[in-house]
Design an enzyme around this catalytic site. Structure first.
Site, PDB file in Angstrom:
ATOM      1  CG  ASP A  23      43.382  73.754  12.744  1.00  0.00           C
ATOM      2  OD1 ASP A  23      44.000  74.228  14.042  1.00  0.00           O
ATOM      3  OD2 ASP A  23      43.574  74.333  11.740  1.00  0.00           O
ATOM      4  N   GLY A  24      41.549  74.193  15.526  1.00  0.00           N
ATOM      5  CA  GLY A  24      40.859  75.419  15.961  1.00  0.00           C
ATOM      6  C   GLY A  24      40.745  75.724  17.519  1.00  0.00           C
ATOM      7  CG  ASN A  25      41.975  72.214  20.220  1.00  0.00           C
ATOM      8  OD1 ASN A  25      40.828  72.350  19.695  1.00  0.00           O
ATOM      9  ND2 ASN A  25      42.898  71.450  20.598  1.00  0.00           N
ATOM     10  NE  ARG A  27      41.848  79.022  14.316  1.00  0.00           N
ATOM     11  CZ  ARG A  27      41.780  78.340  13.066  1.00  0.00           C
ATOM     12  NH1 ARG A  27      40.936  78.810  12.319  1.00  0.00           N
ATOM     13  NH2 ARG A  27      42.181  77.117  12.915  1.00  0.00           N
ATOM     14  CG  HIS A  40      45.645  72.563  23.265  1.00  0.00           C
ATOM     15  ND1 HIS A  40      45.213  72.381  22.073  1.00  0.00           N
ATOM     16  CD2 HIS A  40      46.455  73.441  23.393  1.00  0.00           C
ATOM     17  CE1 HIS A  40      46.056  73.224  21.239  1.00  0.00           C
ATOM     18  NE2 HIS A  40      46.776  73.852  22.077  1.00  0.00           N
ATOM     19  CB  SER A  68      52.223  67.779  13.508  1.00  0.00           C
ATOM     20  OG  SER A  68      52.536  69.070  13.921  1.00  0.00           O
ATOM     21  CG  LEU A 133      35.353  50.069  18.292  1.00  0.00           C
ATOM     22  CD1 LEU A 133      34.473  51.322  18.956  1.00  0.00           C
ATOM     23  CD2 LEU A 133      34.519  50.054  16.927  1.00  0.00           C
ATOM     24  CB  ILE A 191      46.736  67.540   3.699  1.00  0.00           C
ATOM     25  CG1 ILE A 191      45.538  67.090   2.878  1.00  0.00           C
ATOM     26  CG2 ILE A 191      47.454  66.162   4.089  1.00  0.00           C
ATOM     27  CD1 ILE A 191      44.386  66.124   3.494  1.00  0.00           C
ATOM     28  CB  SER A 192      48.535  70.431   8.085  1.00  0.00           C
ATOM     29  OG  SER A 192      48.036  71.563   7.731  1.00  0.00           O
TER      30      SER A 192
HETATM   31  C1  FPP Z   1      45.318  72.320  16.767  1.00  0.00           C
HETATM   32  O1  FPP Z   1      44.557  73.438  16.985  1.00  0.00           O
HETATM   33  C2  FPP Z   1      45.067  71.186  17.604  1.00  0.00           C
HETATM   34  C3  FPP Z   1      46.362  70.806  18.133  1.00  0.00           C
HETATM   35  C4  FPP Z   1      47.742  70.913  17.938  1.00  0.00           C
HETATM   36  C5  FPP Z   1      46.361  69.609  19.280  1.00  0.00           C
HETATM   37  C6  FPP Z   1      45.129  68.791  19.338  1.00  0.00           C
HETATM   38  C7  FPP Z   1      44.928  68.464  20.727  1.00  0.00           C
HETATM   39  C8  FPP Z   1      43.714  67.846  21.369  1.00  0.00           C
HETATM   40  C9  FPP Z   1      42.640  68.069  20.700  1.00  0.00           C
HETATM   41  C10 FPP Z   1      43.775  67.706  22.774  1.00  0.00           C
HETATM   42  C11 FPP Z   1      44.462  66.323  23.358  1.00  0.00           C
HETATM   43  C12 FPP Z   1      44.165  65.344  22.450  1.00  0.00           C
HETATM   44  C13 FPP Z   1      43.890  64.128  22.915  1.00  0.00           C
HETATM   45  C14 FPP Z   1      43.838  62.872  21.902  1.00  0.00           C
HETATM   46  C15 FPP Z   1      43.535  63.811  24.390  1.00  0.00           C
HETATM   47  P1  FPP Z   1      45.202  74.689  17.105  1.00  0.00           P
HETATM   48  O2  FPP Z   1      45.982  74.978  18.634  1.00  0.00           O
HETATM   49  O3  FPP Z   1      46.342  74.769  15.856  1.00  0.00           O
HETATM   50  O4  FPP Z   1      44.143  75.812  16.885  1.00  0.00           O
HETATM   51  P2  FPP Z   1      44.248  77.100  16.387  1.00  0.00           P
HETATM   52  O5  FPP Z   1      44.347  77.047  14.763  1.00  0.00           O
HETATM   53  O6  FPP Z   1      43.032  77.785  16.532  1.00  0.00           O
HETATM   54  O7  FPP Z   1      45.350  77.917  16.862  1.00  0.00           O
END
Ligand code: FPP
Length: 236
Positions: A23-25, A27, A40, A68, A133, A191-192
């Site tokens: 989580d946190g991409n 932000r 992302h 999700s 793995l 845990i979402s």
């Molecule tokens: C949650 O952060 C992240 C996601 C919903 C997507 C996760 C995807 C990746 C890490 C990239 C692709 C993955 C692979 C396996 C190649 P958020 O967007 O909810 O962040 P925020 O809470 O800061 O808005």
């Protein structure tokens, strides 16, 4: 094998399986005045670094929450960007199949995806099935949906009563033990809908670090914290 220097930690059988809520991409991107998709892209790079590092320190099974059942509520551009990153990752994994040792398994309902992506997923799962793995990628995954799916599968097979082992065997994770440790980045302490059934005795670790900023050094800290905990599994 990929490490420049010896890792600060190594793991044993007490930490077989680690799971990440990445989580946190969004932000992370916002802090840089960039679109969420940029977060992302950076998150996907972190994902590769962290997966590799976990393998290098001896963790044999990793599960990540990539998309999700609730993430469909996001703008189409963002959904498309995440699915494109995943599709690119599958291409890369396939191209480097001879050099890596990773078995890929996707957890979740794949039926919603376009046939090309479904075929790609099936193919990479199939060609990697004998690798050592394990990397589970939760995609269109929700814990409640998984439990519901497991119940329906068991009922469809004629069962009128089930035990816990039956349910575990009907989960998307039937090929692996439950996670020992679940790590969530991004500061929220919940845990979402991730691995609800499997998280029963998992240790939980929450960090404020935004996923794209997660570094191997913090994994060392998380692993050390895990080894400092007493897991009693309901005993004394
Ligand atoms: C949650 O952060 C992240 C996601 C919903 C997507 C996760 C995807 C990746 C890490 C990239 C692709 C993955 C692979 C396996 C190649 P958020 O967007 O909810 O962040 P925020 O809470 O800061 O808005």
């Amino acid at each position: 094998m990929f490490l420049k220097k010896k890792p600060a930690v190594t793991v044993d059988a007490r930490l077989k399986h680690i799971a990440f809520i990445m989580d946190g991409n969004g932000r992370w991107a916002k802090k840089r005045s960039m679109p969420r998709e940029y977060g992302h892209i950076s998150g996907a790079k972190t994902f590769k670094t962290i997966i590799r590092y976990c393998g290098d320190i001896g963790i044999r099974m990793i599960t990540v929450y990539a998309f999700s059942t609730e993430n469909w509520k996001r703008p189409k551009e963002e959904v498309d960007a995440i699915l494109k990153l995943l599709s690119d990752y599958i291409d890369d994994a396939e191209a480097s199949m001879d050099e890596n040792n990773i078995r890929l398994v996707f957890l979740g309902d794949k039926s919603i995806f376009p046939p090309e992506l479904r075929d790609k997923i099936d193919h990479v799962e199939n060609i990697s099935k004998d690798k050592e793995l394990l990397l589970n990628i939760a995609l269109n995954y929700g814990g409640r949906a998984e439990i519901t799916h497991a119940c329906n599968t068991l009922m469809a097979s004629g069962r009128t009563s089930v035990c816990e082992e039956d349910l575990s065997a009907a989960m998307y994770t039937s090929h692996c033990p439950d996670p020992d440790l679940i790590v969530r980045t991004g500061g929220d302490k919940r845990i979402s809908n991730f691995l609800l059934w499997q998280a029963a005795y998992a240790e939980l670790y929450f960090t404020d670090t935004l996923w794209p900023d997660l570094k191997p050094a913090e994994i060392d800290k998380i692993v050390a914290d895990f080894y400092g905990r007493k897991r009693r599994f309901g005993g004394i």
